[in-house]
Design a protein around this motif. Structure first.
Motif, short mmCIF file in Angstrom:
data_model
loop_
_atom_site.label_atom_id
_atom_site.label_comp_id
_atom_site.label_asym_id
_atom_site.label_seq_id
_atom_site.Cartn_x
_atom_site.Cartn_y
_atom_site.Cartn_z
N VAL A 115 57.99 10.97 4.84
CA VAL A 115 57.65 9.69 4.20
C VAL A 115 56.61 10.21 2.80
N SER A 116 55.98 11.16 2.92
CA SER A 116 55.25 11.49 1.80
C SER A 116 55.37 13.06 1.45
N PRO A 117 55.05 13.75 0.56
CA PRO A 117 55.35 14.99 -0.04
C PRO A 117 54.76 15.69 0.93
N ALA A 118 55.54 16.87 1.64
CA ALA A 118 54.87 18.08 2.67
C ALA A 118 54.21 18.94 1.72
N SER A 119 53.28 19.49 2.53
CA SER A 119 52.30 20.41 1.94
C SER A 119 53.19 21.91 2.06
N GLU A 120 52.79 22.89 1.22
CA GLU A 120 53.31 23.98 0.98
C GLU A 120 53.46 24.86 2.54
N GLU A 121 52.26 24.75 3.37
CA GLU A 121 52.17 25.39 4.32
C GLU A 121 53.42 24.94 5.49
N LEU A 122 53.37 23.50 5.29
CA LEU A 122 54.60 23.04 6.57
C LEU A 122 55.85 23.40 5.80
N LYS A 123 56.33 23.44 4.50
CA LYS A 123 57.37 23.71 3.97
C LYS A 123 57.82 25.06 4.47
N THR A 124 56.76 25.95 4.22
CA THR A 124 57.03 27.49 4.79
C THR A 124 57.31 27.71 6.21
N ALA A 125 56.63 26.88 7.12
CA ALA A 125 56.71 26.73 8.60
C ALA A 125 58.15 26.27 8.78
N ILE A 126 58.48 25.21 8.28
CA ILE A 126 59.95 24.59 8.62
C ILE A 126 60.91 25.61 8.02
N ALA A 127 60.84 26.33 7.11
CA ALA A 127 61.87 27.29 6.43
C ALA A 127 61.97 28.33 7.56
#
Length: 187
Positions: A115-127
């Motif tokens: 819904v809103s831009p994801a944080s870099e930590e969240l992107k890294t965790a998901i990747a």
């Protein structure tokens, strides 16, 4: 994509030639640049696809915007495409080159829809989670914002969709009420 088969053929020839000359990284960067220009400027894409604008004018526009910012191999390729009258497929060719490069390098695209831009930590965790669960070596994560999912997230990779959105939950509840599965339990 208007003609993916044609774009794939042109992309394959460019990728093969770039591999022969050890310029694959430069060609990949050039195609990313071309793709960014096409995404940022719909007018540029419309000029490429316009049957009213002649090839000489398109070539001049491409020389001013693109050619001076890319490698010699890519600029020669773009000029060839214009001379062949295939400039309208240039955005698709760039996309096909990027896809073929990713396939060669073993890079898998993952699209995270929130819904809103994801944080870099969240992107890294998901990747990292996708790498571990799916056994992928290299992941390129793209974050797309879509307020229509209301909350949660959707994750697309390798033709799979993980839908943990509130919009999906609401659709599931709506289906349950339409089936009236609860009426039988009351009687």
């Amino acid at each position: 994509m208007q003609n993916p088969r044609l774009a794939g053929r042109y992309a394959k020839s460019l990728v093969d030639l770039a591999q022969e000359r050890n310029e694959l990284e430069a060609v990949y960067a050039d195609m990313k640049y071309l793709q960014d220009v096409c995404k940022q400027s719909k007018e540029f894409t419309n000029v490429l696809r316009s049957p009213v604008i002649n090839a000489d004018t398109k070539e001049k526009i491409l020389n001013e915007i693109i050619i001076k910012n890319i490698s010699k191999l890519s600029s020669a390729f773009v000029n060839l495409i214009v001379k062949k009258g295939r400039e309208k497929t240039l955005p698709e060719i760039a996309h096909a080159v990027i896809d073929q490069y990713n396939e060669i390098k073993g890079i898998h695209k993952v699209k995270l829809i929130t819904v809103s831009p994801a944080s870099e930590e969240l992107k890294t965790a998901i990747a990292n989670k996708v790498k571990a669960d799916a056994g992928l070596a290299h992941v390129e994560l793209e974050n797309v914002v879509n307020e229509g999912i209301i909350g949660g997230f959707q994750l697309e990779y390798n033709g799979n969709l993980v839908d943990a959105s509130i919009a999906r939950d609401l659709r599931d509840i709506q289906k349950q009420f339409q089936k009236n599965t609860y009426i039988r339990n009351i009687r």
